[in-house]
Design an enzyme around this catalytic site. Sequence first.
Site, short mmCIF file in Angstrom:
data_model
loop_
_atom_site.label_atom_id
_atom_site.label_comp_id
_atom_site.label_asym_id
_atom_site.label_seq_id
_atom_site.Cartn_x
_atom_site.Cartn_y
_atom_site.Cartn_z
CG ASP A 226 -2.11 -0.92 1.06
OD1 ASP A 226 -2.35 -1.39 -0.06
OD2 ASP A 226 -2.81 -1.16 2.07
CE LYS B 181 -8.10 0.05 -1.43
NZ LYS B 181 -7.12 -0.93 -0.95
CG MET C 56 -8.47 6.84 6.78
SD MET C 56 -9.12 5.26 6.18
CE MET C 56 -10.01 4.67 7.63
#
Length: 257
Positions: free
Chosen positions: A46, A68, A181
């Site tokens: 990632d 991502k 997030m």
Amino acid sequence: MTTLTSFNSGLDQGFVSLVGAGPGDPDLLTVKGYRAIQQAEVVVYDRLVAPEILAIANEKAQMIYVGKKLDYHCVPQEQINQILVDKAREGKRVVRLKGGDSFIFGRGGEELEKLAEEGVRFEVVPGITAAAGATAYAGIPLTHRDHAQAVQFITGHVQKDGKEIDWHAAAQSNSTLVFYMGLKQSGYIADKLITHGLSDDMPCAIIENGTRREQRVLRGSLAQLPSMAQQAQSPALIVVGSVTSLHEKLEWFNINH
């Protein structure tokens, strides 16, 4: 005496090791994670995995980036799942490498469900999650007898089924609240917590690039959270609770570095 076992020991078939790389500082990688990466033939990784951790991989290993970031997925989740299945079926030793801990907002469970359905063997190597690592490096204890006896980890993303967080329970819990997030939703988070009874002067913090050399900590009140978020960049963690007031007293990482 403790024995350090090898990744995929005794197996000659395809195998996936789901490895948590930790929150940023490469020294926080576990010994078991280090060995799995060294022995991997394929590393599927990632965006937030430190370059120093990727450098552990064998020079002959196939490196597949599936990172991502906000509002952009380099590779759709379903395709990532299929990559893991396909590489394992080729008889490869595969490491699925994720930042933090794979089972805490990392979709690790979803990926393993696919492997289980396809009959692919796997193991899980836990990592230090961002909430534990970033707050420790910021000098913010998640629990403290004088401040909070519990902690909640909450995603700042809209949930898959569209259901709302139980904002009333979060606001009334007397817990430290850690939002992953959540920068983009900071105004909404502050508004919901205040609406459901949390004081607008409750201390909070944003930890940007936690555990990395460029770590930065912003502190203020819950009412100030949206304006604080405008000054921060991802990756960042939002911490709400009186424990954040201990930052100035217990800060050590930025001082030492």
